[in-house]
Design a protein around this motif. Structure first.
Motif, short mmCIF file in Angstrom:
data_model
loop_
_atom_site.label_atom_id
_atom_site.label_comp_id
_atom_site.label_asym_id
_atom_site.label_seq_id
_atom_site.Cartn_x
_atom_site.Cartn_y
_atom_site.Cartn_z
N VAL A 51 0.84 -1.23 -0.03
CA VAL A 51 0.08 0.00 0.08
C VAL A 51 0.81 1.38 0.01
N THR A 52 2.19 1.18 0.42
CA THR A 52 3.15 2.34 0.44
C THR A 52 3.25 2.67 -0.99
N ALA A 53 3.57 1.62 -1.77
CA ALA A 53 3.74 1.88 -3.34
C ALA A 53 2.68 2.55 -3.80
N TYR A 102 5.43 -11.15 -4.14
CA TYR A 102 5.47 -12.59 -4.19
C TYR A 102 6.70 -12.94 -5.14
N ASP A 103 7.37 -13.95 -4.63
CA ASP A 103 8.80 -14.52 -5.20
C ASP A 103 9.75 -13.51 -4.99
N GLY A 104 9.75 -12.82 -3.80
CA GLY A 104 10.76 -12.00 -3.60
C GLY A 104 10.84 -10.64 -4.03
N ARG A 105 9.58 -10.27 -4.81
CA ARG A 105 9.57 -8.96 -5.62
C ARG A 105 8.13 -8.34 -5.27
N LEU A 106 8.21 -7.12 -5.28
CA LEU A 106 6.88 -6.19 -5.47
C LEU A 106 6.72 -5.78 -6.68
N ARG A 107 5.40 -6.26 -7.16
CA ARG A 107 4.98 -5.80 -8.39
C ARG A 107 3.84 -4.65 -8.18
N LEU A 108 4.12 -3.63 -8.72
CA LEU A 108 2.94 -2.67 -8.78
C LEU A 108 2.57 -2.26 -10.37
N ILE A 144 -3.49 5.91 -19.06
CA ILE A 144 -2.18 5.89 -18.99
C ILE A 144 -1.81 4.56 -18.21
N HIS A 145 -1.21 3.84 -18.52
CA HIS A 145 -0.88 2.38 -17.70
C HIS A 145 0.50 2.55 -17.43
N ARG A 146 0.86 2.16 -16.32
CA ARG A 146 2.42 1.76 -15.96
C ARG A 146 2.61 0.62 -15.06
N GLU A 147 3.63 -0.40 -15.09
CA GLU A 147 3.95 -1.20 -14.36
C GLU A 147 5.34 -1.34 -14.14
N GLY A 148 5.91 -1.88 -13.00
CA GLY A 148 7.12 -2.14 -12.36
C GLY A 148 7.27 -3.11 -11.32
N SER A 149 8.44 -3.47 -10.98
CA SER A 149 8.62 -4.41 -9.88
C SER A 149 10.20 -4.04 -9.27
N VAL A 150 10.20 -4.30 -8.05
CA VAL A 150 11.45 -4.14 -7.40
C VAL A 150 11.74 -5.40 -6.16
N ARG A 151 12.86 -5.69 -6.01
CA ARG A 151 13.13 -6.66 -5.01
C ARG A 151 12.93 -6.28 -3.99
N THR A 152 12.30 -7.32 -2.90
CA THR A 152 11.99 -6.77 -1.49
C THR A 152 13.10 -7.82 -0.85
N ASP A 209 11.33 -2.80 2.94
CA ASP A 209 10.66 -3.00 1.94
C ASP A 209 9.94 -1.72 1.53
N ALA A 210 9.23 -1.03 2.67
CA ALA A 210 8.46 0.05 2.42
C ALA A 210 9.18 1.28 1.66
N ASN A 211 10.55 1.47 1.88
CA ASN A 211 11.36 2.30 1.09
C ASN A 211 11.57 2.07 -0.29
#
Length: 327
Positions: A228-230, A253-259, A272-280, A290-292
């Motif tokens: 929810v932070t993202a 999931y799987d060690g990543r945060l998908r937004l 306008i759509h966007r998608e990205g992910s980051v390792r948690t 992870d919140a940062n």
């Protein structure tokens, strides 16, 4: 000697009291601290004006925050999707509980699915975000603004005033009305509101310390907080209120945060759509760090969307009364 009960402030609506009682029970079960509900009426609960006319952001939370500041209550429980992204002076979120199902749900007459509704069917919703995304899927339907609690809105379907309503799946579950759901919108169809399905526990910051109300942090769910932070950073970067046509959904999931995030014109004509992910760092269990990382991801996606004109879509919606500026 038994500890004094924590005074938990909640709005008076059936949904608010139901979800607040769930938080109270979780706090007591986890910490042993007794909790009593204090019922508070907000302006958003009594006015008959539509959400977009009220300024949207904070309309359901300001009364609770006033009671927190005055010391009448110790903590307040909010639906996170209704909470402004700008922090209130002297207040902080001591916990965000594990998220319930974040999806939107259709409740239609005769058990109809969204795709089965006839052209021109009247769909009741008070959310410009829902109208924008639904109109992009079915521009042939008539989307009409409605107010009221879940039973009031469901009653409008039963009476024939509208053919269907769209509500939060989690809210319907909390008030025992899941049997009215005839269809559920996956995030690929309709992105939920930032924070939808999550509950936030807010208190005065000087009390959110160890051995005091800081014990309530035991019900905090790190995975939900990161997600929810993202989502809320996207909303904040777009300078949009909780009634803006902005959808965002993050999951770990799987060690990543998908937004995933979207800004859609209120008539559904442009999106306008966007998608990205980051390792948690915490993997699937969550970690404070992870919140940062989540905030950085939300900021990145929002800025990419702004470069494509997302801020102008939000501004246009605001000029039409659909996306109030934040407080």
């Amino acid at each position: 000697m038994s500890p004094a009960p924590v005074r938990l402030g909640t709005r008076r609506s059936p949904m608010a009291t139901s979800q607040s009682q769930r938080v109270a029970d979780a706090v007591t079960a986890t910490t042993g601290i007794p909790v009593e509900l204090v019922l508070i009426t907000s302006f958003g609960d009594v006015t008959k004006a539509h959400l977009t006319q009220l300024g949207g952001t904070g309309v359901f939370v300001n009364a609770l925050r006033d009671e927190l500041v005055s010391g009448t209550i110790d903590v307040a429980v909010h639906s996170l999707k209704d909470l402004p992204t700008t922090p209130a002076d002297g207040l902080g979120l001591v916990a965000i509980t594990e998220r319930d199902d974040p999806r939107d749900a259709l409740c239609a007459r005769d058990g109809r699915k969204f795709g089965d509704l006839p052209s021109g069917a009247r769909i009741g919703t008070g959310s410009p975000r829902r109208v924008a995304q639904l109109a992009s899927l079915r521009p042939d339907l008539d989307y009409v603004p409605i107010r009221g609690n879940a039973d009031t809105r469901l009653g409008k379907v039963a009476s024939g005033e509208v053919d269907a309503v769209v509500l939060a799946y989690a809210g319907l579950l909390r008030v025992g009305r899941a049997d009215h759901i005839t269809d559920v919108f996956e995030p690929e169809q309709v992105l939920p509101a930032p924070g939808q399905g999550a509950l936030a526990v807010e208190c005065r910051t000087e009390r959110a310390v160890p051995d005091d109300l800081g014990k309530l942090a035991a019900v905090d769910d790190a995975r939900t907080r990161a997600a929810v932070t993202a989502e809320r950073v996207v909303l904040a970067e777009l300078e949009a209120g909780c009634a803006a046509p902005v959808g965002a959904y993050a999951e770990c999931y799987d060690g990543r945060l998908r937004l995933r995030a979207a800004v859609v014109a209120t008539d559904g004509s442009r999106a306008i759509h966007r998608e990205g992910s980051v390792r948690t760092d915490g993997g699937d269990t969550g970690d404070p760090a992870d919140a940062n990382a989540a905030a950085d991801l939300g900021r990145q996606l929002a800025r990419e969307m702004i470069e494509e004109g997302a801020d102008r879509i939000v501004a246009d919606a605001g000029a039409q009364g659909g996306a109030p500026r934040p407080e």
